[in-house]
Design a protein around this motif. Structure first.
Motif, PDB file in Angstrom:
ATOM      1  N   GLN A   1       0.835  -1.206   0.000  1.00  0.00           N
ATOM      2  CA  GLN A   1       0.000   0.000   0.000  1.00  0.00           C
ATOM      3  C   GLN A   1       0.871   1.259   0.000  1.00  0.00           C
TER       4      GLN A   1
ATOM      5  N   GLU B   1       1.104   7.432   0.342  1.00  0.00           N
ATOM      6  CA  GLU B   1       0.304   8.577  -0.103  1.00  0.00           C
ATOM      7  C   GLU B   1      -1.194   8.350   0.043  1.00  0.00           C
ATOM      8  N   PHE B   2      -1.618   7.103   0.186  1.00  0.00           N
ATOM      9  CA  PHE B   2      -3.041   6.802   0.272  1.00  0.00           C
ATOM     10  C   PHE B   2      -3.567   6.793   1.707  1.00  0.00           C
TER      11      PHE B   2
ATOM     12  N   GLY C   1      -6.550   8.979   2.551  1.00  0.00           N
ATOM     13  CA  GLY C   1      -7.787   8.420   2.018  1.00  0.00           C
ATOM     14  C   GLY C   1      -8.315   7.291   2.865  1.00  0.00           C
TER      15      GLY C   1
END
Length: 243
Positions: A131, A134-135, A138
């Motif tokens: 993963q 940067e996510f 979110g």
């Protein structure tokens, strides 16, 4: 070497293009904004014509049932265009453990994408990444209720986008693997703890509670998102990335 980078204006694709061109290759970004549509096929044959390598960084716009159709259609079109154009190497970016999460339709769709590439007519390489760091914002937003973020303790080994793009660029100009390279960040975290670390570094009034039923990652069994066997460990620690 000439490379056609589909999805070459996105988070990873744009960095891949930049790194390849900086290394002296000719990497051309293609996306809907440049007139190339991997679903309708518009502009696709022209985009890959004369390329030595096609790097496919395109992604489904949704994580639901529509993702299966996206990867089926896009891979059919890309492989047909690449084969017609005499492309000698096709590269895709996938997810560590994607074939171990049957309860998530998006992960099944990514497995389909991998299998279409493996069964296709072109020598290939698959880069499976963990993963993206940067996510994380979110991920936190998906399960926020008021000032509380609900996250399961799913183990993950986050990686920085720049380290993913390094791996993709290196694989793209190498000999086709006809197999898979796993890449991951240097540290493993339970997802709920990673949420707490993130909010401690950038507090916004929210707190994290452990909830094994919450969100997308609740359907992930055990530690399947952490690479098993040989994997390339990237240098960027999450704490350094946060700062």
């Amino acid at each position: 070497m000439k490379l056609a980078v589909l999805g070459g204006t996105g988070l990873i694709g744009s960095q891949v293009v930049q790194k390849l061109n900086a290394a002296g290759h000719e990497a051309v970004p293609h996306s809907k904004s440049t007139g190339v549509d991997v679903i309708t096929g518009e502009g696709l044959e022209e985009a890959v014509a004369g390329a030595d390598v096609v790097v496919n960084m395109t992604n489904s716009p949704t994580f639901d049932d529509a993702s299966t159709a996206f990867f089926q259609t896009s891979m059919d079109n890309i492989l047909a265009a690449a084969h017609k154009g005499g492309v000698g190497h096709a590269v895709i970016l996938s997810i560590v453990g994607t074939d171990q999460v049957p309860d998530l339709v998006y992960y099944r769709a990514k497995t389909l994408q991998e299998n279409l590439l493996k069964d296709g007519p072109i020598p290939y390489s698959i880069v499976r990444a963990t993963q993206f760091m940067e996510f994380m914002d979110g991920v936190l937003s998906w399960t926020t209720e008021g000032d509380t973020v609900h996250l399961p303790s799913t183990p993950i080994q986050p990686i920085a986008a720049q380290d993913v793009s390094d791996a993709v660029a290196e694989v793209a100009v190498g000999t086709p693997l006809n197999g898979t390279l796993q890449v991951a960040g240097p540290d493993v975290f339970p997802l709920d703890d990673l949420g707490r670390i993130t909010l401690d570094a950038h507090p916004d009034g929210r707190t994290v509670v452990t909830d094994e039923t919450a969100g997308f990652f609740a359907s992930v069994p055990g530690d399947v998102l952490v690479p098993k066997g040989e994997a390339r460990i990237a240098p960027t620690h999450y704490s350094d990335w946060l700062s």
